[in-house]
Scaffold this active site. Structure first.
Site, PDB file in Angstrom:
ATOM      1  N   TYR A 194      48.514  49.668  72.952  1.00 40.42           N
ATOM      2  CA  TYR A 194      48.261  50.861  72.130  1.00 40.42           C
ATOM      3  C   TYR A 194      46.810  50.858  71.628  1.00 40.42           C
ATOM      4  O   TYR A 194      46.181  51.900  71.505  1.00 40.42           O
ATOM      5  CB  TYR A 194      49.245  50.934  70.954  1.00 40.42           C
ATOM      6  N   HIS A 218      53.184  59.847  75.787  1.00 36.06           N
ATOM      7  CA  HIS A 218      53.563  60.642  74.606  1.00 36.06           C
ATOM      8  C   HIS A 218      52.350  61.483  74.175  1.00 36.06           C
ATOM      9  O   HIS A 218      51.986  61.521  72.995  1.00 36.06           O
ATOM     10  CB  HIS A 218      54.051  59.745  73.468  1.00 36.06           C
TER      11      HIS A 218
HETATM   12  C1  HEM Z   1      55.039  47.832  78.233  1.00 36.58           C
HETATM   13  C2  HEM Z   1      55.641  48.770  77.494  1.00 36.58           C
HETATM   14  C3  HEM Z   1      54.915  49.950  76.916  1.00 36.58           C
HETATM   15  C4  HEM Z   1      53.634  50.392  77.107  1.00 36.58           C
HETATM   16  C5  HEM Z   1      52.553  49.772  78.002  1.00 36.58           C
HETATM   17  C6  HEM Z   1      53.463  51.579  76.289  1.00 36.58           C
HETATM   18  C7  HEM Z   1      52.295  52.328  76.218  1.00 36.58           C
HETATM   19  C8  HEM Z   1      52.048  53.314  75.289  1.00 36.58           C
HETATM   20  C9  HEM Z   1      50.753  53.878  75.004  1.00 36.58           C
HETATM   21  C10 HEM Z   1      49.466  53.496  75.737  1.00 36.58           C
HETATM   22  C11 HEM Z   1      50.904  54.801  74.018  1.00 36.58           C
HETATM   23  C12 HEM Z   1      49.807  55.640  73.361  1.00 36.58           C
HETATM   24  C13 HEM Z   1      49.244  54.859  72.156  1.00 36.58           C
HETATM   25  C14 HEM Z   1      48.173  55.612  71.399  1.00 36.58           C
HETATM   26  O1  HEM Z   1      47.179  56.034  72.006  1.00 36.58           O
HETATM   27  O2  HEM Z   1      48.320  55.756  70.166  1.00 36.58           O
HETATM   28  C15 HEM Z   1      52.301  54.829  73.677  1.00 36.58           C
HETATM   29  C16 HEM Z   1      52.857  55.651  72.741  1.00 36.58           C
HETATM   30  C17 HEM Z   1      54.205  55.669  72.437  1.00 36.58           C
HETATM   31  N1  HEM Z   1      55.176  54.817  72.930  1.00 36.58           N
HETATM   32 FE1  HEM Z   1      54.901  53.329  74.232  1.00 36.58          FE
HETATM   33  N2  HEM Z   1      54.626  51.848  75.612  1.00 36.58           N
HETATM   34  C18 HEM Z   1      55.532  50.876  75.977  1.00 36.58           C
HETATM   35  C19 HEM Z   1      56.827  50.757  75.508  1.00 36.58           C
HETATM   36  C20 HEM Z   1      57.430  51.619  74.647  1.00 36.58           C
HETATM   37  C21 HEM Z   1      58.767  51.481  74.150  1.00 36.58           C
HETATM   38  C22 HEM Z   1      59.744  50.340  74.484  1.00 36.58           C
HETATM   39  C23 HEM Z   1      58.993  52.535  73.313  1.00 36.58           C
HETATM   40  C24 HEM Z   1      60.274  52.751  72.570  1.00 36.58           C
HETATM   41  C25 HEM Z   1      60.380  52.812  71.263  1.00 36.58           C
HETATM   42  C26 HEM Z   1      57.778  53.350  73.282  1.00 36.58           C
HETATM   43  C27 HEM Z   1      57.596  54.527  72.555  1.00 36.58           C
HETATM   44  C28 HEM Z   1      56.380  55.167  72.370  1.00 36.58           C
HETATM   45  C29 HEM Z   1      56.191  56.326  71.508  1.00 36.58           C
HETATM   46  C30 HEM Z   1      57.273  57.075  70.719  1.00 36.58           C
HETATM   47  C31 HEM Z   1      54.818  56.619  71.542  1.00 36.58           C
HETATM   48  C32 HEM Z   1      54.096  57.733  70.781  1.00 36.58           C
HETATM   49  C33 HEM Z   1      53.671  57.190  69.402  1.00 36.58           C
HETATM   50  C34 HEM Z   1      52.899  58.232  68.635  1.00 36.58           C
HETATM   51  O3  HEM Z   1      53.456  59.312  68.360  1.00 36.58           O
HETATM   52  O4  HEM Z   1      51.729  57.967  68.309  1.00 36.58           O
HETATM   53  N3  HEM Z   1      56.855  52.752  74.093  1.00 36.58           N
HETATM   54  N4  HEM Z   1      52.983  53.910  74.467  1.00 36.58           N
END
Ligand code: HEM
Length: 310
Positions: free
Chosen positions: A299, A33
């Site tokens: 995260y 993202h």
């Molecule tokens: C093992 C599962 C997952 C991993 C390893 C993962 C990993 C990540 C990472 C590394 C980030 C960036 C965090 C940051 O630097 O602030 C992120 C952001 C995000 N993830 Fe995931 N994620 C996973 C599952 C999910 C799921 C199930 C959703 C569904 C709701 C999701 C939705 C998002 C969204 C919308 C963002 C952006 C948040 C923002 O705008 O700051 N992720 N994810």
């Protein structure tokens, strides 16, 4: 989760490393993202959640919120139309001065049930990128993780939206609402757009600029605020609370518990915002979903790297 490796910091680092191996490292950006736009707004609860939870932002007082819409791609230069799944992360500013996060995406199911499944499946994308995308490899993964099929199939069929404000967003995970008698009710969240649903046709993709979603929001907000209803699905006895790969039963009850109005874009110089799905207030608890808990540490790893400009 006891007896699993989910809490080991090495697994969270491995998950972020595997994303970097597939997509490259983009200093200063979220590891997925990566590109997003930040807005401000107000959330007004309608009191219908009060019998189910004591959470302060879900009673009867409106609260200020920050919203980040994003492309799911880990590559910040990817055009908006390339990654059909979009994110909507909302930070509620609670009456007691604390904050609470609700992170949602435009697909209702996730492709991995456990952190290890996430690492293995992301590893498959790595081998595909290196030029060995063989179907045997994919068949092996799906044989090991048959529960992943539903989400991957949905992903294949998804189209990019006409606007961030014309999609429905899902929490995927279940949470528990706790009321003043201590009763627990499993729920899942959905944001439903006032503008209705609208997706791009395949042939329209080429006509859109790489940043059409940002431009579209700018135009739309000049005409007035953008709204979403906040719905909760009420989990029944047979609806799993620990499995992000499985949908709840079709006939579940849905309640609208409030409304969000997004009013203007915020210019963020250095993006130090962190949304964490486990950052929730009194009156709400995380479910047993292992992916939900694991996201907290993954995260943190991504945040640490990006704020240090790595
Ligand atoms: C093992 C599962 C997952 C991993 C390893 C993962 C990993 C990540 C990472 C590394 C980030 C960036 C965090 C940051 O630097 O602030 C992120 C952001 C995000 N993830 Fe995931 N994620 C996973 C599952 C999910 C799921 C199930 C959703 C569904 C709701 C999701 C939705 C998002 C969204 C919308 C963002 C952006 C948040 C923002 O705008 O700051 N992720 N994810």
């Amino acid at each position: 989760m006891e007896g699993t490796d989910d809490y080991k910091p090495e697994l969270a680092r491995e998950a972020v490393n595997v994303i970097e191996n597939v997509a490259g490292t983009h200093p200063g950006y979220r590891r997925v993202h990566a590109r997003g736009y930040v807005y401000e707004g107000v959330f007004t609860p309608n009191g219908k959640a009060s019998p189910l939870t004591v959470a302060s932002h879900l009673q009867d007082e409106a609260v200020p919120v920050i919203i980040r819409f994003s492309n799911s791609s880990p590559i910040p230069s990817h055009p908006d139309a390339i990654s059909p799944v979009k994110g909507m992360a909302v930070k509620f500013h609670l009456p007691n001065g604390k904050v609470s996060d609700l992170i949602t995406v435009t697909i209702p199911l996730f492709f991995a049930k456990t952190p290890q499944a996430f690492v293995d499946i992301a590893g498959f994308f790595q081998s595909a990128k290196e030029g060995f995308p063989n179907l045997k490899e994919l068949a092996k993964i799906l044989w090991k993780y048959p529960e992943s099929k539903a989400s991957l199939q949905m992903l294949k069929e998804m189209r990019s939206p006409a606007s961030f404000s014309t999609c429905q967003y899902y929490s995927i995970h279940a949470f528990y609402f706790i009321n003043k008698e201590g009763r627990r009710q499993a729920i899942k969240y959905e944001w439903v757009p006032d503008a209705g649903l609208s997706m791009l046709e395949k042939r329209e993709v080429a006509e859109h600029s790489p940043e059409y979603l940002e431009e579209e929001m700018e135009k739309r907000l000049k005409e007035g605020p953008v709204g979403f209803k906040l719905n909760i699905q009420i989990g029944g006895e047979n609806d799993p609370t620990d499995d992000p790969t499985t949908a709840w039963s079709e006939d579940k009850q849905v309640i609208t518990i409030g409304h969000l109005m997004i009013s203007k874009k915020l210019e963020v110089c250095k993006d130090t915002l962190l949304f964490d799905p486990t950052n929730i207030p009194e009156g709400i608890e995380c479910s047993e979903d292992r992916i939900l808990h694991f996201r907290h540490s993954a995260y943190a790893v991504s945040y640490e790297r990006r704020i240090n400009n790595q």
